[in-house]
Design a protein around this motif. Structure first.
Motif, PDB file in Angstrom:
ATOM      1  N   ASP A  49       0.683  -1.137  -0.161  1.00 36.42           N
ATOM      2  CA  ASP A  49      -0.146   0.132  -0.218  1.00 36.42           C
ATOM      3  C   ASP A  49       0.857   1.253   0.057  1.00 36.42           C
ATOM      4  O   ASP A  49       0.409   2.319  -0.702  1.00 36.42           O
ATOM      5  N   TYR A 139     -16.851   2.764   4.480  1.00 40.37           N
ATOM      6  CA  TYR A 139     -15.384   2.140   4.173  1.00 40.37           C
ATOM      7  C   TYR A 139     -14.621   2.922   5.025  1.00 40.37           C
ATOM      8  O   TYR A 139     -14.239   4.453   4.812  1.00 40.37           O
ATOM      9  N   ILE A 141     -10.955   4.281   5.823  1.00 37.04           N
ATOM     10  CA  ILE A 141      -9.849   4.086   4.796  1.00 37.04           C
ATOM     11  C   ILE A 141      -8.613   3.577   5.731  1.00 37.04           C
ATOM     12  O   ILE A 141      -7.766   2.744   5.151  1.00 37.04           O
ATOM     13  N   GLN A 144      -9.293   0.288   7.053  1.00 36.91           N
ATOM     14  CA  GLN A 144      -9.605  -0.728   5.948  1.00 36.91           C
ATOM     15  C   GLN A 144     -10.715  -1.716   6.458  1.00 36.91           C
ATOM     16  O   GLN A 144     -10.553  -2.767   6.222  1.00 36.91           O
ATOM     17  N   HIS A 160     -11.379  -8.033   0.207  1.00 35.38           N
ATOM     18  CA  HIS A 160     -11.102  -6.562   0.588  1.00 35.38           C
ATOM     19  C   HIS A 160     -10.327  -5.833  -0.555  1.00 35.38           C
ATOM     20  O   HIS A 160     -10.348  -4.827  -0.763  1.00 35.38           O
ATOM     21  N   LYS A 161      -9.211  -6.523  -1.130  1.00 39.44           N
ATOM     22  CA  LYS A 161      -8.289  -5.722  -1.981  1.00 39.44           C
ATOM     23  C   LYS A 161      -9.369  -5.566  -3.218  1.00 39.44           C
ATOM     24  O   LYS A 161      -9.127  -4.429  -3.776  1.00 39.44           O
ATOM     25  N   LYS A 164     -11.206  -2.555  -2.326  1.00 39.84           N
ATOM     26  CA  LYS A 164     -10.461  -1.344  -2.293  1.00 39.84           C
ATOM     27  C   LYS A 164     -10.482  -0.828  -3.645  1.00 39.84           C
ATOM     28  O   LYS A 164     -10.282   0.361  -4.095  1.00 39.84           O
ATOM     29  N   GLN A 168     -11.268   2.991  -5.288  1.00 36.87           N
ATOM     30  CA  GLN A 168     -10.396   4.023  -5.698  1.00 36.87           C
ATOM     31  C   GLN A 168     -10.393   3.969  -7.198  1.00 36.87           C
ATOM     32  O   GLN A 168     -10.198   5.071  -7.754  1.00 36.87           O
TER      33      GLN A 168
END
Length: 222
Positions: A49, A139, A141, A144, A160-161, A164, A168
């Protein structure tokens, strides 16, 4: 809760240990490396990240390392941490693809604040640490965490990824190739079936109309 994953390139073992310990106490997953070769391997093998990069390192320098990584398509935000504090050094750091620059010696709290700022910046400078996705869905940030009606929703790592990535790039069409490359590390075998399962899970939580499938192209989060 899924922890944000940080790569720490610092050749001083004592400093590296102190930084790792502090950031792990703050809820981050930190991968320490101590030279250019190990950093290159870590960047090739995994996804992060935020990158925390010293400049004067055995086997190379942080500027060249990041510049080469950027040319290969790595867009992970990076913070240089170095004792090189001349304006020309700062300029070189940003020109090589850095997003921030912190001079040694520094306070660990300052590093934490810069990491948090970088993480929030990936979501287009939101006014708070929590994004409102509508219909009682939020959400967090920094931590996470996905919540629905204030209840935390457990997700698998790749679910989860994927969420995200969608957040984004809301309203953008993400190709299958882009999603596969983001979710699976180099030693893993991407799976269309698994991806469909992750999409199904997120649709169940967020609403089936939030993730639009474009046949033979990819998906779009609305």
């Amino acid at each position: 809760m899924i922890k944000a994953k940080l790569l720490l390139l610092e050749d001083d073992p004592n400093l590296s240990e102190s930084v790792c310990e502090y950031l792990e106490e703050q809820g981050y997953d930190v991968v320490p490396v101590y030279d250019a070769s190990a950093a290159e391997d870590a960047l090739y093998e995994g996804k992060f990240d935020v990158l925390l990069l010293d400049v004067n390192i055995p086997g190379g320098d942080g500027f060249s390392l990041l510049k080469a990584s950027r040319k290969k398509g790595n867009v992970t935000p990076a913070i240089f941490i170095t004792s090189r504090n001349g304006i020309s050094d700062v300029e070189e750091g940003f020109e090589s693809g850095g997003d921030d620059y912190i001079r040694k010696p520094y306070q660990l709290k300052e590093l934490l604040l810069r990491i948090q700022t970088i993480l929030k910046r990936n979501f287009y400078h939101p006014p708070s640490d929590t994004l409102d996705l509508g219909e009682g869905i939020t959400y967090d940030i920094l931590n996470q965490v996905l919540r629905i009606q204030n209840k935390e929703q457990p997700l698998q790592l790749k679910e989860h990824k994927l969420l995200k990535l969608f957040i984004q790039h809301k309203n953008e069409l993400l190709t299958h190739e882009t999603i596969m490359e983001y979710l699976w590390d180099y030693e893993e075998t991407p799976s269309d079936g698994s991806l469909r399962t992750y999409i199904k899970t997120l649709r169940k939580l967020l609403g089936k109309d939030r993730i639009v499938s474009h046949k033979r192209l990819g998906y779009q989060f609305r």
